[in-house]
Design a protein around this motif. Structure first.
Motif, PDB file in Angstrom:
ATOM      1  N   ARG A 198     -16.585  -2.074  14.296  1.00  0.00           N
ATOM      2  CA  ARG A 198     -15.654  -2.579  13.283  1.00  0.00           C
ATOM      3  C   ARG A 198     -14.984  -3.869  13.742  1.00  0.00           C
TER       4      ARG A 198
ATOM      5  N   LEU B  15      -5.946  -0.857  -1.967  1.00  0.00           N
ATOM      6  CA  LEU B  15      -6.687  -1.541  -0.909  1.00  0.00           C
ATOM      7  C   LEU B  15      -6.848  -3.028  -1.200  1.00  0.00           C
TER       8      LEU B  15
ATOM      9  N   VAL C  53     -10.262  -5.890   5.111  1.00  0.00           N
ATOM     10  CA  VAL C  53      -9.240  -4.860   4.885  1.00  0.00           C
ATOM     11  C   VAL C  53      -9.821  -3.712   4.065  1.00  0.00           C
TER      12      VAL C  53
ATOM     13  N   CYS D  81     -15.284  -7.336  11.694  1.00  0.00           N
ATOM     14  CA  CYS D  81     -14.025  -7.968  11.294  1.00  0.00           C
ATOM     15  C   CYS D  81     -14.016  -9.439  11.675  1.00  0.00           C
TER      16      CYS D  81
ATOM     17  N   SER E 181      -4.848   6.740  12.693  1.00  0.00           N
ATOM     18  CA  SER E 181      -6.277   6.604  12.378  1.00  0.00           C
ATOM     19  C   SER E 181      -6.954   5.622  13.328  1.00  0.00           C
ATOM     20  N   LYS E 182      -6.249   4.563  13.698  1.00  0.00           N
ATOM     21  CA  LYS E 182      -6.822   3.580  14.621  1.00  0.00           C
ATOM     22  C   LYS E 182      -6.959   4.158  16.029  1.00  0.00           C
TER      23      LYS E 182
ATOM     24  N   VAL F 265      -1.639   4.874   9.575  1.00  0.00           N
ATOM     25  CA  VAL F 265      -2.548   3.778   9.946  1.00  0.00           C
ATOM     26  C   VAL F 265      -2.743   3.752  11.457  1.00  0.00           C
TER      27      VAL F 265
ATOM     28  N   GLY G 188     -12.260  -1.608   5.988  1.00  0.00           N
ATOM     29  CA  GLY G 188     -11.717  -0.863   7.112  1.00  0.00           C
ATOM     30  C   GLY G 188     -12.100  -1.383   8.473  1.00  0.00           C
TER      31      GLY G 188
ATOM     32  N   GLU H 140     -11.673  -3.767  12.013  1.00  0.00           N
ATOM     33  CA  GLU H 140     -10.574  -3.745  12.976  1.00  0.00           C
ATOM     34  C   GLU H 140     -10.292  -5.129  13.564  1.00  0.00           C
TER      35      GLU H 140
ATOM     36  N   ARG I  90       0.806  -1.219   0.000  1.00  0.00           N
ATOM     37  CA  ARG I  90       0.000   0.000   0.000  1.00  0.00           C
ATOM     38  C   ARG I  90       0.840   1.269   0.000  1.00  0.00           C
TER      39      ARG I  90
END
Length: 270
Positions: free
Chosen positions: A168, A69, A204, A172, A156-157, A153, A207, A209, A58
């Motif tokens: 999420r 993605l 993935v 997931c 953002s998490k 990354v 998005g 988790e 990525r």
């Protein structure tokens, strides 16, 4: 040569897969803490390798966002594929142990204690992978683009609110556990690879988790932050992410396990 089952295929039908998971869960519950912990370290490292593969893909700025993605999702499949084929103990997949517990093969508390051992081992494996990748110069690859992406990354998490992180996490592990379910129904390496691809690529791209992956992404992002000399990733946000994503993963995995046990597991007694 592999023997075919009674359906004439090498894939187990759902009812037989549920039955197999009763035995799989029993075998996991019987593992000593030491063996479970070592196998969990392997799983944490396997997921970290898949995650690092994804970051490398990525970080290529020549790819369009959608292609990046999808290709990143394909790279991330490495982690679950290694867990299924090489053999390891992954916390998120082990949520399917609930099937055996509901079937009365082992107590719920024994299952929960085994989850705790595996969760800790996964964290150790992920952190070991971070240390080795840092020593290898991973973050400086592609002229530093890998480090910049790792930071973005992680930030953002750590910025997710608890409700979003939880939701999420649920979504997931529904996909991950379905991948493990289908992979365990297959008997060949190709079966297991095919079973992991769409569920993993989906979570993935969407998005969602994954707690074990975040055990890798968050500390790697902190290391990238130090390398780049930019704004700090909030510790409270990282703790919140892991806490609520983990809870979501448990709920999502337990929902899949309970649903299949409800449909197929009670037939033996009814």
């Amino acid at each position: 040569m592999m023997a075919e089952n009674e359906t004439g295929t090498v894939m187990l039908p759902p009812a037989k897969t549920q039955e197999a998971f009763v035995h799989i869960g029993f075998a996991k519950a019987k593992l000593t803490r030491g063996r479970a912990f070592v196998l969990a370290i392997l799983a944490g490292a396997f997921v970290a390798l898949g995650a690092s593969f994804m970051l490398m893909v990525r970080a290529d700025s020549t790819l369009s966002p959608s292609v990046s993605l999808i290709l990143g999702g394909l790279a991330f499949c490495l982690g679950l594929f290694l867990v299924l084929v090489a053999g390891a103990e992954l916390f998120t997949g082990n949520c399917l142990m609930l099937i055996g517990a509901l079937d009365g093969r082992y107590p719920m508390m024994k299952m929960v204690r085994k989850w705790a051992v595996v969760y800790a081992g996964n964290a150790v494996g992920a952190l070991l992978a971070v240390a080795l990748l840092l020593a290898s110069g991973f973050l400086s690859l592609q002229e530093g683009s890998v480090g910049e992406l790792a930071y973005a990354v992680a930030l953002s998490k750590a910025s997710l609110d608890p409700a979003t992180a939880f939701a999420r996490g649920v979504l997931c592990n529904v996909l991950v556990c379905l991948g493990v379910w289908m992979g365990s129904a297959g008997k060949t390496v190709c079966d297991k690879l095919a079973a992991t691809i769409l569920p993993v690529v989906s979570f993935v791209v969407l998005g969602f988790e994954h707690s074990v992956a975040n055990m890798f992404f968050l500390p790697l992002g902190v290391a990238a932050q130090s390398m780049l000399g930019i704004g700090a990733i909030p510790l409270a946000g990282m703790v919140s992410n892991l806490m609520f994503v983990t809870l979501g993963n448990i709920v999502g995995g337990a929902a899949v396990a309970a649903a299949y046990w409800f449909v197929y597991g009670r037939d033996v007694r009814e």
